[in-house]
Design a protein around this motif. Sequence first.
Motif, PDB file in Angstrom:
ATOM      1  N   TRP A  85       0.836  -1.204   0.000  1.00 52.13           N
ATOM      2  CA  TRP A  85       0.000   0.000   0.000  1.00 52.13           C
ATOM      3  C   TRP A  85       0.870   1.252   0.000  1.00 52.13           C
ATOM      4  CZ3 TRP A  85      -0.101  -3.587   3.998  1.00 52.13           C
ATOM      5  CH2 TRP A  85       0.505  -3.200   5.209  1.00 52.13           C
TER       6      TRP A  85
ATOM      7  N   LYS B 123      -6.775   8.637   2.158  1.00 54.18           N
ATOM      8  CA  LYS B 123      -6.977   7.788   0.979  1.00 54.18           C
ATOM      9  C   LYS B 123      -5.707   6.977   0.764  1.00 54.18           C
ATOM     10  CE  LYS B 123     -11.056   8.776  -0.892  1.00 54.18           C
ATOM     11  NZ  LYS B 123     -11.179   9.511  -2.151  1.00 54.18           N
ATOM     12  N   THR B 124      -5.840   5.655   0.721  1.00 58.55           N
ATOM     13  CA  THR B 124      -4.689   4.772   0.561  1.00 58.55           C
ATOM     14  C   THR B 124      -4.868   3.917  -0.680  1.00 58.55           C
ATOM     15  OG1 THR B 124      -4.288   4.692   2.950  1.00 58.55           O
ATOM     16  CG2 THR B 124      -3.322   2.937   1.629  1.00 58.55           C
ATOM     17  N   ALA B 125      -3.811   3.794  -1.471  1.00 58.95           N
ATOM     18  CA  ALA B 125      -3.807   2.948  -2.666  1.00 58.95           C
ATOM     19  C   ALA B 125      -3.173   1.605  -2.317  1.00 58.95           C
ATOM     20  CB  ALA B 125      -3.042   3.621  -3.794  1.00 58.95           C
ATOM     21  N   TYR B 126      -3.949   0.546  -2.403  1.00 62.14           N
ATOM     22  CA  TYR B 126      -3.478  -0.808  -2.112  1.00 62.14           C
ATOM     23  C   TYR B 126      -3.290  -1.570  -3.427  1.00 62.14           C
ATOM     24  CZ  TYR B 126      -5.252   0.131   2.617  1.00 62.14           C
ATOM     25  OH  TYR B 126      -5.504   0.670   3.854  1.00 62.14           O
ATOM     26  N   SER B 127      -2.464  -2.613  -3.390  1.00 58.38           N
ATOM     27  CA  SER B 127      -2.321  -3.462  -4.576  1.00 58.38           C
ATOM     28  C   SER B 127      -2.026  -4.891  -4.171  1.00 58.38           C
ATOM     29  CB  SER B 127      -1.213  -2.946  -5.498  1.00 58.38           C
ATOM     30  OG  SER B 127       0.065  -3.178  -4.943  1.00 58.38           O
TER      31      SER B 127
ATOM     32  N   HIS C  97     -11.820  -0.025  -7.233  1.00 62.29           N
ATOM     33  CA  HIS C  97     -11.158  -1.334  -7.339  1.00 62.29           C
ATOM     34  C   HIS C  97     -11.051  -1.683  -8.819  1.00 62.29           C
ATOM     35  CE1 HIS C  97     -10.820  -5.750  -7.144  1.00 62.29           C
ATOM     36  NE2 HIS C  97     -10.446  -5.613  -5.899  1.00 62.29           N
TER      37      HIS C  97
ATOM     38  N   GLN D 298      -5.402  -3.117  -8.260  1.00 60.29           N
ATOM     39  CA  GLN D 298      -5.226  -2.016  -7.331  1.00 60.29           C
ATOM     40  C   GLN D 298      -6.587  -1.529  -6.839  1.00 60.29           C
ATOM     41  OE1 GLN D 298      -2.657   1.067  -8.849  1.00 60.29           O
ATOM     42  NE2 GLN D 298      -1.039  -0.380  -9.392  1.00 60.29           N
TER      43      GLN D 298
ATOM     44  N   THR E 148      -8.182   1.752  -4.328  1.00 60.61           N
ATOM     45  CA  THR E 148      -8.034   2.929  -3.477  1.00 60.61           C
ATOM     46  C   THR E 148      -9.199   2.953  -2.495  1.00 60.61           C
ATOM     47  OG1 THR E 148      -7.002   4.123  -5.306  1.00 60.61           O
ATOM     48  CG2 THR E 148      -7.771   5.423  -3.438  1.00 60.61           C
TER      49      THR E 148
END
Length: 247
Positions: free
Chosen positions: A40, A50-54, A203, A214, A216
């Motif tokens: 992330w 706001k976090t961007a995960y992958s 998503h 990914q 968010t």
Amino acid sequence: MFFHLFGKKKREFPKIRTEEDMIAEENKPDSPYGKIYFNWYPSSLEETMKTAYSIVSYDCDVSGNSMDYFRRFNRVAADIAYGLCKDYTTATLLTCPIGMEELSFNLDKYAEKKMQEPQGDARFFHCPFYALLRIGKGVDPEMLEAYYRDRSKDLYDPLSYSCFAMKDGFFESCPDNLFEFNELEDIEKIRNFLSQFDHLVWHRDIDFCHNDVQFTVDRRIIPHEQVVEIVMQACKNQGMPLHISEK
């Protein structure tokens, strides 16, 4: 004078990896290929809400994984979408930009079935062979199941999807004609429209030739700990080893 005779060196060709070879490699305890890697950004959760995960496979390239891994990775991605969006009105947009019937057959069958059923609060917009948009509570498991059945035919297909979960009242204020599409450029307009707003969850898969998804997340609504739990449970459901990046 002495002459030395040397036999011609036999040319060696790289071994072609079979499905069985790749599965055997993925099942090795120390192999990076059998894992899902979870990251992330930003790494410091205090920097933004706001976090961007992958989630990605090793090197992201689907050609390095078996079809078995590919299918299970897809199921993990779908389970994460269900878990993140289940409580919120969500727009799920599935596209097949080259319009090949054999690549979107299951999606079109799904759309035809849904158009003939009572839809409740959900709204469907369909352009045969090209795109399907559903707006309703959460993500419909049957819809993503149809999407992944099409994808599992070929590692290099052009199908893609995006899920946009929005705050209550957002989609209710949008008229139907805002989401109607007849051409590919209309679909991109809808995707761009949805991506610019303050979504709770966005998503999406990144590229059809990569195991790279990914999402968010607005952590004011869905806390980080809940996101991690959803990812862990999705991997557990599919028997996929999970490597959580050390931050």
